[in-house]
Design an enzyme around this catalytic site. Structure first.
Site, PDB file in Angstrom:
ATOM      1  N   ALA A  67      16.571 161.360 -12.532  1.00  0.00           N
ATOM      2  CA  ALA A  67      16.283 162.736 -12.956  1.00  0.00           C
ATOM      3  C   ALA A  67      14.969 163.215 -12.355  1.00  0.00           C
ATOM      4  O   ALA A  67      14.052 162.434 -12.120  1.00  0.00           O
ATOM      5  CB  ALA A  67      16.199 162.797 -14.472  1.00  0.00           C
ATOM      6  N   PHE A  69      14.610 164.636  -9.396  1.00  0.00           N
ATOM      7  CA  PHE A  69      14.652 164.758  -7.938  1.00  0.00           C
ATOM      8  C   PHE A  69      15.413 166.026  -7.548  1.00  0.00           C
ATOM      9  O   PHE A  69      14.925 166.838  -6.776  1.00  0.00           O
ATOM     10  CB  PHE A  69      15.317 163.508  -7.334  1.00  0.00           C
ATOM     11  CG  PHE A  69      15.031 163.340  -5.878  1.00  0.00           C
ATOM     12  CD1 PHE A  69      13.831 162.776  -5.466  1.00  0.00           C
ATOM     13  CD2 PHE A  69      15.936 163.746  -4.915  1.00  0.00           C
ATOM     14  CE1 PHE A  69      13.544 162.629  -4.117  1.00  0.00           C
ATOM     15  CE2 PHE A  69      15.665 163.604  -3.563  1.00  0.00           C
ATOM     16  CZ  PHE A  69      14.461 163.042  -3.169  1.00  0.00           C
ATOM     17  N   ASP A  70      16.631 166.171  -8.076  1.00  0.00           N
ATOM     18  CA  ASP A  70      17.391 167.409  -7.869  1.00  0.00           C
ATOM     19  C   ASP A  70      17.541 168.086  -9.228  1.00  0.00           C
ATOM     20  O   ASP A  70      18.620 168.213  -9.777  1.00  0.00           O
ATOM     21  CB  ASP A  70      18.761 167.090  -7.242  1.00  0.00           C
ATOM     22  CG  ASP A  70      19.498 168.354  -6.809  1.00  0.00           C
ATOM     23  OD1 ASP A  70      18.881 169.441  -6.836  1.00  0.00           O
ATOM     24  OD2 ASP A  70      20.682 168.268  -6.454  1.00  0.00           O
ATOM     25  N   LYS A  71      16.401 168.542  -9.724  1.00  0.00           N
ATOM     26  CA  LYS A  71      16.341 169.094 -11.091  1.00  0.00           C
ATOM     27  C   LYS A  71      17.350 170.207 -11.308  1.00  0.00           C
ATOM     28  O   LYS A  71      17.944 170.331 -12.355  1.00  0.00           O
ATOM     29  CB  LYS A  71      14.952 169.701 -11.339  1.00  0.00           C
ATOM     30  CG  LYS A  71      13.880 168.702 -11.718  1.00  0.00           C
ATOM     31  CD  LYS A  71      12.573 169.436 -11.953  1.00  0.00           C
ATOM     32  CE  LYS A  71      11.398 168.511 -12.117  1.00  0.00           C
ATOM     33  NZ  LYS A  71      11.300 167.862 -13.421  1.00  0.00           N
ATOM     34  N   ASN A 116       2.961 162.516 -11.632  1.00  0.00           N
ATOM     35  CA  ASN A 116       3.426 163.902 -11.746  1.00  0.00           C
ATOM     36  C   ASN A 116       3.170 164.431 -13.144  1.00  0.00           C
ATOM     37  O   ASN A 116       3.211 163.696 -14.126  1.00  0.00           O
ATOM     38  CB  ASN A 116       4.913 164.007 -11.371  1.00  0.00           C
ATOM     39  CG  ASN A 116       5.839 163.894 -12.563  1.00  0.00           C
ATOM     40  OD1 ASN A 116       6.070 164.867 -13.284  1.00  0.00           O
ATOM     41  ND2 ASN A 116       6.361 162.688 -12.810  1.00  0.00           N
ATOM     42  N   MET A 118       4.824 167.636 -13.812  1.00  0.00           N
ATOM     43  CA  MET A 118       5.612 168.829 -13.494  1.00  0.00           C
ATOM     44  C   MET A 118       5.869 169.667 -14.751  1.00  0.00           C
ATOM     45  O   MET A 118       5.742 170.887 -14.717  1.00  0.00           O
ATOM     46  CB  MET A 118       6.952 168.439 -12.854  1.00  0.00           C
ATOM     47  CG  MET A 118       6.850 167.548 -11.623  1.00  0.00           C
ATOM     48  SD  MET A 118       5.969 168.311 -10.268  1.00  0.00           S
ATOM     49  CE  MET A 118       7.166 169.466  -9.681  1.00  0.00           C
ATOM     50  N   GLY A 119       6.294 169.018 -15.836  1.00  0.00           N
ATOM     51  CA  GLY A 119       6.516 169.754 -17.089  1.00  0.00           C
ATOM     52  C   GLY A 119       7.842 170.503 -17.135  1.00  0.00           C
ATOM     53  O   GLY A 119       7.894 171.658 -17.590  1.00  0.00           O
ATOM     54  N   PHE A 120       8.911 169.848 -16.678  1.00  0.00           N
ATOM     55  CA  PHE A 120      10.268 170.405 -16.780  1.00  0.00           C
ATOM     56  C   PHE A 120      10.411 171.785 -16.146  1.00  0.00           C
ATOM     57  O   PHE A 120      10.997 172.701 -16.746  1.00  0.00           O
ATOM     58  CB  PHE A 120      10.724 170.490 -18.255  1.00  0.00           C
ATOM     59  CG  PHE A 120      10.970 169.180 -18.945  1.00  0.00           C
ATOM     60  CD1 PHE A 120      10.989 167.977 -18.248  1.00  0.00           C
ATOM     61  CD2 PHE A 120      11.209 169.144 -20.322  1.00  0.00           C
ATOM     62  CE1 PHE A 120      11.225 166.768 -18.895  1.00  0.00           C
ATOM     63  CE2 PHE A 120      11.449 167.939 -20.985  1.00  0.00           C
ATOM     64  CZ  PHE A 120      11.451 166.757 -20.269  1.00  0.00           C
ATOM     65  N   SER A 179       9.646 162.100 -21.427  1.00  0.00           N
ATOM     66  CA  SER A 179       8.739 162.593 -20.376  1.00  0.00           C
ATOM     67  C   SER A 179       7.374 162.871 -20.983  1.00  0.00           C
ATOM     68  O   SER A 179       7.282 163.457 -22.062  1.00  0.00           O
ATOM     69  CB  SER A 179       9.293 163.873 -19.748  1.00  0.00           C
ATOM     70  OG  SER A 179      10.389 163.553 -18.952  1.00  0.00           O
ATOM     71  N   ASN A 181       5.048 164.884 -19.955  1.00  0.00           N
ATOM     72  CA  ASN A 181       4.380 166.128 -19.548  1.00  0.00           C
ATOM     73  C   ASN A 181       4.759 167.358 -20.356  1.00  0.00           C
ATOM     74  O   ASN A 181       4.359 168.465 -20.031  1.00  0.00           O
ATOM     75  CB  ASN A 181       4.638 166.379 -18.060  1.00  0.00           C
ATOM     76  CG  ASN A 181       4.128 165.213 -17.226  1.00  0.00           C
ATOM     77  OD1 ASN A 181       2.988 164.792 -17.380  1.00  0.00           O
ATOM     78  ND2 ASN A 181       4.992 164.674 -16.380  1.00  0.00           N
ATOM     79  N   THR A 182       5.566 167.168 -21.387  1.00  0.00           N
ATOM     80  CA  THR A 182       5.844 168.253 -22.332  1.00  0.00           C
ATOM     81  C   THR A 182       5.192 167.817 -23.642  1.00  0.00           C
ATOM     82  O   THR A 182       5.599 166.802 -24.223  1.00  0.00           O
ATOM     83  CB  THR A 182       7.374 168.448 -22.510  1.00  0.00           C
ATOM     84  OG1 THR A 182       7.918 168.856 -21.264  1.00  0.00           O
ATOM     85  CG2 THR A 182       7.687 169.473 -23.578  1.00  0.00           C
ATOM     86  N   LYS A 217      17.134 158.260 -22.740  1.00  0.00           N
ATOM     87  CA  LYS A 217      16.120 157.798 -21.774  1.00  0.00           C
ATOM     88  C   LYS A 217      14.803 157.569 -22.508  1.00  0.00           C
ATOM     89  O   LYS A 217      14.280 158.474 -23.167  1.00  0.00           O
ATOM     90  CB  LYS A 217      15.941 158.834 -20.661  1.00  0.00           C
ATOM     91  CG  LYS A 217      14.976 158.362 -19.578  1.00  0.00           C
ATOM     92  CD  LYS A 217      15.109 159.188 -18.317  1.00  0.00           C
ATOM     93  CE  LYS A 217      14.166 158.720 -17.234  1.00  0.00           C
ATOM     94  NZ  LYS A 217      14.291 159.483 -16.000  1.00  0.00           N
ATOM     95  N   THR A 245      13.338 153.038 -17.314  1.00  0.00           N
ATOM     96  CA  THR A 245      12.509 153.858 -18.167  1.00  0.00           C
ATOM     97  C   THR A 245      12.039 155.138 -17.452  1.00  0.00           C
ATOM     98  O   THR A 245      12.211 155.274 -16.250  1.00  0.00           O
ATOM     99  CB  THR A 245      11.194 153.118 -18.555  1.00  0.00           C
ATOM    100  OG1 THR A 245      10.423 152.926 -17.358  1.00  0.00           O
ATOM    101  CG2 THR A 245      11.468 151.813 -19.234  1.00  0.00           C
ATOM    102  N   ASN A 246      11.392 155.967 -18.240  1.00  0.00           N
ATOM    103  CA  ASN A 246      10.706 157.131 -17.680  1.00  0.00           C
ATOM    104  C   ASN A 246       9.351 156.676 -17.095  1.00  0.00           C
ATOM    105  O   ASN A 246       9.084 155.483 -16.996  1.00  0.00           O
ATOM    106  CB  ASN A 246      10.499 158.173 -18.785  1.00  0.00           C
ATOM    107  CG  ASN A 246      10.661 159.590 -18.245  1.00  0.00           C
ATOM    108  OD1 ASN A 246      10.069 159.910 -17.212  1.00  0.00           O
ATOM    109  ND2 ASN A 246      11.437 160.406 -18.909  1.00  0.00           N
ATOM    110  N   THR A 247       8.503 157.618 -16.747  1.00  0.00           N
ATOM    111  CA  THR A 247       7.185 157.285 -16.184  1.00  0.00           C
ATOM    112  C   THR A 247       6.250 156.785 -17.291  1.00  0.00           C
ATOM    113  O   THR A 247       6.485 157.023 -18.474  1.00  0.00           O
ATOM    114  CB  THR A 247       6.561 158.540 -15.536  1.00  0.00           C
ATOM    115  OG1 THR A 247       6.559 159.592 -16.504  1.00  0.00           O
ATOM    116  CG2 THR A 247       7.355 158.991 -14.320  1.00  0.00           C
TER     117      THR A 247
END
Ligand SMILES: Cc1cc2nc3c(=O)[nH]c(=O)nc-3n(C[C@H](O)[C@H](O)[C@H](O)COP(=O)(O)O)c2cc1C
Length: 340
Positions: A67, A69-71, A116, A118-120, A179, A181-182, A217, A245-247
């Site tokens: 997930a 990469f091609d959001k 990153n 990015m924050g969705f 994630s 970042n949210t 996830k 896992t996630n980051t």
């Protein structure tokens, strides 16, 4: 060629701008029909030995795109030609959102890593759903989340909206509560929230002709008690699998100059940590719970070790940046000589 010539050039520029630019170039070149055919013949490794049946789906090979990469699901038909067995789009939120202010994506070359925040950033579920109406050969995962402005008390509705909207257009779902970042998102890894959410998702899918798999996830920063609690919730709600896992936000000692940037760390420094989570889950569940292993894979050896740790499938993000799109072919060719 990618590592010697292409990546040193691409790495001269801002990572997010290069991501957008390469996506543009890929679209442009794929307009030449013969090129798509040539790329597919060069990159795809096809063999019944690579096929994997999991949660009711048949994966042509076990190497997927993670997930983020091609959001926005804009390049599925292009990436499937590079030989990936499945592509996870998203994280998708109900409303489109821009994500965090730029700069928000950083390469850590010496560490073979990325940070990153990015924050969705994504086009929102309606636009993304419309792109998925086209038929694709490759299996597609729909990774769903909540908008930044939605308080956690209303988060369940955001997941439900995305689940319902995408239900007919993806092959499996991923509930992303991990994630970093949210703000507050990872608090949704709580037993109460997940029980409540899974209950509603199950109610919805039980009325459907096709029951689509749901995976959760998780973050690599959970302790074992917390993972056990989550595994209980998964078991109780008959959830189909887990993505580990996630980051991570717990950074080890890093070398690169961007090491102090805020955000989630991916790539090689995450590799062992995510493997530990996978081994633990596999041990506790006797290898019975399907696990998609992600975190730090960039070589066939790393993919094989992750599968041996208990993953049934693997995904990559950072490895594609450092190794190029040929990484799926390399891993799949190597897997032909291994039992997994
Ligand atoms: C720039 C970037 C954006 C990401 N966006 C998402 C996302 O939107 N949703 C998600 O579940 N994971 C996201 N991830 C996490 C990846 O899917 C993956 O779990 C993580 O990067 C570890 O894998 P890797 O070491 O192969 O990159 C993102 C990762 C990166 C590097």
């Amino acid at each position: 060629m990618y590592k010697k010539i292409i990546s040193p050039f691409l790495f001269l520029f801002d990572p997010e701008k290069i991501h957008t630019f390469t996506f543009f170039l890929i679209k442009f070149f794929f307009k030449i029909p013969v090129l798509g055919f040539l790329i597919e013949s060069f990159y795809k490794v096809e063999s019944p030995k690579l096929t994997k049946k999991l949660f009711g789906l048949t994966f042509e090979n076990p190497v997927g795109i993670a997930a983020g990469f091609d959001k926005n699901a804009t390049h599925i038909s292009e990436f499937e030609k590079f030989g990936f067995g499945f592509i996870e789009i998203g994280t998708v939120t109900p409303k489109p959102q821009q994500g965090n202010p730029k700069k928000r994506l950083f390469r850590l070359k010496e560490d073979v890593a990325i940070i990153n925040r990015m924050g969705f950033n994504n086009d929102g579920v309606t636009m993304i759903k419309n792109r998925l109406k086209k038929k694709y050969k490759v299996l597609i995962g729909g990774n769903i989340g909540k908008n930044k402005t939605t308080p956690n008390s209303d988060a369940k509705d955001d997941y439900l909206i995305c689940f319902k909207e995408l239900y007919d257009y993806v092959d499996y779902f991923v509930v992303n509560v991990s994630s970093p970042n949210t703000p507050g998102l990872r608090e949704l890894q709580s037993k109460d929230f997940l029980n409540d959410l899974f209950n509603d998702l199950n109610k919805f899918r039980s009325n459907k002709k096709i029951i689509k798999p749901i995976l959760l996830k998780i973050s690599p920063d959970l302790n074992q008690d917390k993972i056990l609690e989550i595994l209980n919730v998964i078991d109780k709600n008959k959830i189909d699998g887990i993505i580990a896992t996630n980051t991570t936000v717990e950074f080890p000692v890093l070398k690169s100059k961007n090491k102090n940037e805020k955000g989630g760390l991916s790539g090689e420094p995450l590799y062992d940590k995510s493997n530990d989570v996978i081994s633990f889950i596999s041990k506790i569940t006797n290898g019975k719970l399907p696990i998609i292993g992600v975190g730090g894979i960039s070589t066939p050896e790393q993919a094989i070790k992750k599968l041996k740790a208990g993953a049934h499938l693997v995904q990559l993000y950072t490895g594609i940046i450092y190794e190029g799109p040929g990484v799926a072919k390399k891993i799949n060719k190597s897997l032909l000589n291994h039992k997994f």
